[in-house]
Design a protein around this motif. Structure first.
Motif, PDB file in Angstrom:
ATOM      1  N   ASN A 367       0.858  -1.185   0.000  1.00 29.40           N
ATOM      2  CA  ASN A 367       0.000   0.000   0.000  1.00 29.40           C
ATOM      3  C   ASN A 367       0.889   1.227   0.000  1.00 29.40           C
ATOM      4  OD1 ASN A 367      -1.834   2.172   0.857  1.00 29.40           O
ATOM      5  ND2 ASN A 367      -3.277   0.494   1.257  1.00 29.40           N
ATOM      6  N   LEU A 369       0.405   4.067   1.160  1.00 29.78           N
ATOM      7  CA  LEU A 369       0.357   4.791   2.421  1.00 29.78           C
ATOM      8  C   LEU A 369       1.433   4.294   3.388  1.00 29.78           C
ATOM      9  CD1 LEU A 369      -3.530   4.951   2.929  1.00 29.78           C
ATOM     10  CD2 LEU A 369      -2.008   6.724   2.018  1.00 29.78           C
ATOM     11  N   CYS A 404      -7.598   9.099  -2.820  1.00 26.15           N
ATOM     12  CA  CYS A 404      -8.011   7.731  -2.483  1.00 26.15           C
ATOM     13  C   CYS A 404      -8.692   7.719  -1.136  1.00 26.15           C
ATOM     14  CB  CYS A 404      -6.804   6.800  -2.468  1.00 26.15           C
ATOM     15  SG  CYS A 404      -6.030   6.560  -4.075  1.00 26.15           S
ATOM     16  N   GLY A 406      -8.627   5.284   1.015  1.00 26.89           N
ATOM     17  CA  GLY A 406      -7.892   4.531   2.014  1.00 26.89           C
ATOM     18  C   GLY A 406      -8.369   3.107   2.168  1.00 26.89           C
TER      19      GLY A 406
END
Length: 876
Positions: A367, A369, A404, A406
């Protein structure tokens, strides 16, 4: 020039040699070390994309063709070349990148492999272009410092991950790229480890001493395909190959491997990328016209796609394709409806696949993030989910996208990046990282400690030449239990054998049915679904195999695989399919009607049960009976003038010898034995000599009687009276007895099968071991017969009312004619018929003597008794 200066600042020990090598090749100039040191330090412009890096004690470089759309660069040569970033992110190479990162993270967590050492990475996108790849390789090798301050690089541990040079690069996504990179890095002794380069030329250590790979050489897959052809007895194969070294090498190795195995190439067609449509059309027409049902295709999957399109246009869909690894696992072809129509049941060689425990979860958990500095993952996220993963857009295109939520996750994403069901090239990358780690482990391990896992690591610069020396010694077992070592720069050949099988929904899936380990094939034939849709192996031959009982003969001017089948000759067999020649049976055996086996020959002889034997027996017995009847008549009328006029004693002896002649012919009939072979020749020779002796003495008596009638010759008959007559017969007969005795005692006839005569039945007869003895017996009979004939001929016109000399003359003419004709007939008659010829000669000559001599007398005795008087006999 600009690129070499930065290398000088980073690799002091080898920079001057690199600079001289590069400048000598490119500009043809040679500078000394003083000139080199005077150069101004500057950077060779690096790509705008700085790639992906992570700090570590030791950095590992990585080059991957992540994007496939290169930027347009002006080639005006008015300013320093500078390459812009490529576009068009590819999912599968992205998986390779994270396989490298995953392997490095595994190694960093290992307590036995490089303990206490943290591996970092510096990964770049080569964009599939050689200038970009070369630039990126030199950048990561020298460190990506924008400053030429050597003092900043002296403290290696303090340098950033992007500034640290790497002692090894994992890269070279093609053989051409690998050759260019290996030659570029050779002066620096930096090892290059490729995961897909398969050209056999890269195995040359003299040309590429710093090259290693976890991808087998193409030689091995060509050999594996040749072994498949031999295994499935495909002797007539068509070949469609790329018009380059990749294709030509495959044909050469295939022919070398099948040499002497009766496998022929029906045709070889080439595909050139620049004229792929016309080449594919020509190859399709050749396939359609050929009788070869198995087609070897050694080319790139894009070329194969065009070939299948052309085959579909002419409705050719009954060929069995043998695929190289370049297209055997191509999902582009598998999912194409045209392919499923033309090329079902494909059998191919594929890069070996393996599982990497934990890698699937690792991919699914990625991911942006969690990895804010990962530009590759960020770009993939934008492409896949169409949203901006970061609150701060880094490009203008990202600024136009919504942020996005999340909740985006790769758990439900299905594409090449997330598909870990069959890891092939990905696994090669994984093994390459472990090979580099084991080389570093060997380099940093203490040789004097018992614990081989302990490390003497000192945070310092790892020299590439030291790592290069350790790479050749790598020998380890991967976490999957696979033994890996380098033979020169190559690893042991390992491939999967795959099969395209149709699913119930009409699509095709890839099925593993075997593997290749070096030169050995391990496969499950029953698991293969062929182009026919069944488990029956397709047949591809120029000529059907010759069945047992035949031999094959090559056709003039055609390959060895094209031949005709001819039946074996009599007495020869072939008991296996495809026999090149027929084998002759042993003498005591003969071929069966099918010419597939030798069976014992059946003994044959003149027996009493067959027609010929019965006829000859009847003739012999009849002769004996008739002779006995004449004997009885003569005995009954022994006092009559006809019987007494011609020496009745000799007449009775002649009749007795004729009876023996008729009886001796019976000895020749029946199964020959040792004693019968000896007795028949002795009986024949002695009885006929006795018979001819009697006739000769009779003739001499006639001549003597008429000679004695002359004045002064009265005493002639006294010297040749009855005693002398009997003595003469005994002497003549004794000579024959002696000849027979000597012959039969020294080298007698023996029963022997005549194997020289062809046929299933072989004649068992009395073989004349000594032709001299047999010739003497016949010659002596012939000598007496000729003498008798001569004397009788001289006495035939003597004045007498009943001159027996005439009868003897006729009888001896018949006798001699029969035995003269006997010799060639006996020699040329096959098998048991030679025995029949001898019996016939015996009977014919005996009947001739009997009727010529005794028939006129019996006629007078029985039918003209008025002539059987002394008066009539004395009249003139």
């Amino acid at each position: 020039m600009l690129g070499s200066s930065v290398l000088l600042s980073l690799w002091p020990s080898s920079a001057s040699m690199l600079l001289i090598g590069l400048m000598g090749r490119q500009l043809g100039l040679r500078f000394g070390l003083q000139v080199v040191q005077a150069l101004t330090c500057s950077r060779w412009g690096s790509p705008g994309d700085q790639g992906l890096s992570h700090d570590g004690d030791i950095m590992i470089g990585g080059l991957f063709s992540l994007r496939y759309k290169p930027s347009v660069t002006a080639q005006d040569f008015t300013q320093l070349q500078y390459y812009q970033s490529c576009t068009g992110l590819q999912n599968l190479p992205l998986q390779y990148i994270y396989a490298m990162i995953f392997a490095l993270e595994e190694i960093n967590q290992s307590a036995t492999l490089l303990p206490g050492v943290k591996l970092g990475y510096h990964i770049r996108d080569s964009c599939g272009t050689h200038p970009w790849a070369t630039q990126a390789a030199l950048t990561v090798v020298g460190g990506n410092s924008s400053s030429c301050n050597s003092a900043s690089l002296t403290n290696y541990s303090a340098a950033s991950s992007a500034d640290k040079p790497v002692p090894l690069i994992i890269g070279g996504s093609s053989s051409v790229a690998a050759k260019a990179l290996a030659k570029t890095l050779e002066p620096l002794s930096v090892p290059l480890m490729s995961y897909t380069a398969s050209c056999p030329c890269l195995s040359d250590r003299a040309q590429y001493p710093n090259f290693f790979r976890t991808m087998p050489s193409d030689v091995y897959q060509a050999r594996a395909m040749a072994q498949l052809a031999i295994r499935f007895k495909w002797t007539w194969i068509g070949a469609v190959v790329a018009n380059n070294d990749y294709g030509f090498m495959a044909v050469k190795v295939f022919q070398e491997e099948t040499a002497g195995k009766e496998v022929c190439l029906a045709f070889v067609e080439t595909l050139q990328r620049e004229r792929i449509v016309s080449d594919a059309r020509r190859a399709a027409l050749t396939i359609q016209a050929s009788t070869a049902r198995v087609i070897l295709v050694f080319s790139w999957y894009t070329d194969v796609k065009e070939l299948f399109l052309q085959l579909a246009k002419i409705n050719v869909n009954d060929r069995q394709f043998l695929a190289s690894e370049a297209w055997s696992t191509s999902t582009t072809l598998l999912e194409n409806p045209i392919t499923s129509k033309v090329a079902s049941g494909v059998v191919g060689v594929a890069i070996r696949s393996s599982t990497i425990p934990g890698f699937r979860n690792y991919i699914k958990s990625l991911n942006p993030l969690k990895r804010p500095d990962d530009k590759f993952l960020r770009e993939f996220w934008v492409k896949e989910f169409g949203c901006n993963p970061d609150a701060k857009p880094q490009t203008s295109s990202e600024a136009s996208l919504p942020p996005c939520s999340g909740t985006e996750s790769l758990e439900r994403v299905q594409n090449h990046f997330t598909d870990t069901s069959q890891l092939r090239v990905t696994y090669n990358v994984y093994l390459a990282v472990y090979a580099a780690a084991h080389a570093l482990h060997n380099l940093l391990s203490c040789p004097n400690r018992d614990n081989s896992s302990s490390s003497c690591f000192i945070l310092k610069h790892i020299k590439p030449i030291e790592l290069l020396q350790q790479m050749s010694k790598v020998n380890f077992t991967s976490p999957q239990g696979e033994l890996l070592y380098f033979q020169g720069g190559d690893t042991p050949a390992k491939y999967d054998l795959v099969n395209w099988q149709k699913t119930p929904d009409g699509l095709q899936k890839l099925t593993l049915f075997g593997r290749v380990d070096g030169f050995d094939l391990h496969l499950n034939e029953s698991a293969v679904q062929w182009s026919t849709g069944s488990n029956q192996v397709p047949v591809s031959v120029c000529s059907e195999s010759c069945p047992p009982g035949t031999r094959k003969a090559n056709r003039k001017g055609e390959p060895l695989c094209c031949f005709d089948c001819f039946p074996c000759a009599e007495g020869e067999i072939s008991n296996k399919t495809g026999s090149p020649h027929c084998e002759r049976c042993p003498p005591e055996f003969w071929s069966n009607p099918e010419r597939t086996a030798c069976i014992p020959r059946q003994l044959d002889f003149l027996s009493f049960n067959e027609t010929l034997g019965i006829t000859l027996t009847t003739a012999a017995v009849s002769g004996f009976v008739v002779t006995s009847a004449v004997f009885v008549v003569f005995l009954y009328y022994r006092h009559t003038p006809v019987v007494r006029a011609n020496n009745s004693e000799l007449s009775f002896l002649l009749l007795l010898s004729l009876k023996l002649c008729f009886l001796c012919s019976l000895v020749f009939i029946g199964r020959p034995s040792v004693w019968s072979c000896r007795f028949q020749q002795a009986a024949f020779g002695i009885s006929f000599v006795l018979c001819v002796s009697c006739l000769q003495v009779k003739t001499i008596v006639v001549l003597a009687a008429f000679r004695s009638a002359r004045p002064g010759a009265e005493a002639l008959m006294k010297w040749f009276g009855p005693g002398q007559q009997r003595g003469s017969i005994c002497v003549f007969t004794s000579i024959q007895v002696i000849i027979c005795a000597i012959w039969l005692s020294l080298n007698p006839p023996v029963p022997q099968a005549d194997f020289k005569v062809p046929g299933l039945t072989v004649t068992l007869k009395c073989a004349m071991a000594s032709l001299v003895g047999f010739s003497l017996v016949l010659g002596y009979i012939g000598l007496l017969a000729c003498t008798c004939l001569l004397l009788a001929f001289l006495a035939r016109k003597l004045p007498d009312n009943f001159n027996e000399a005439k009868l003897i003359t006729f009888s001896m003419l018949i006798f001699c004619a029969v035995w003269v004709a006997f010799v060639p007939a006996y020699v040329t008659s096959p098998g048991k018929y030679s025995v029949a010829v001898e019996i016939f000669a015996i009977l014919a000559s005996s009947y001739g003597l009997l009727f010529c001599i005794f028939a006129p007398k019996c006629f007078i005795i029985l039918l003209r008794p008025e002539k059987n008087t002394k008066k009539h006999m004395m009249s003139r």
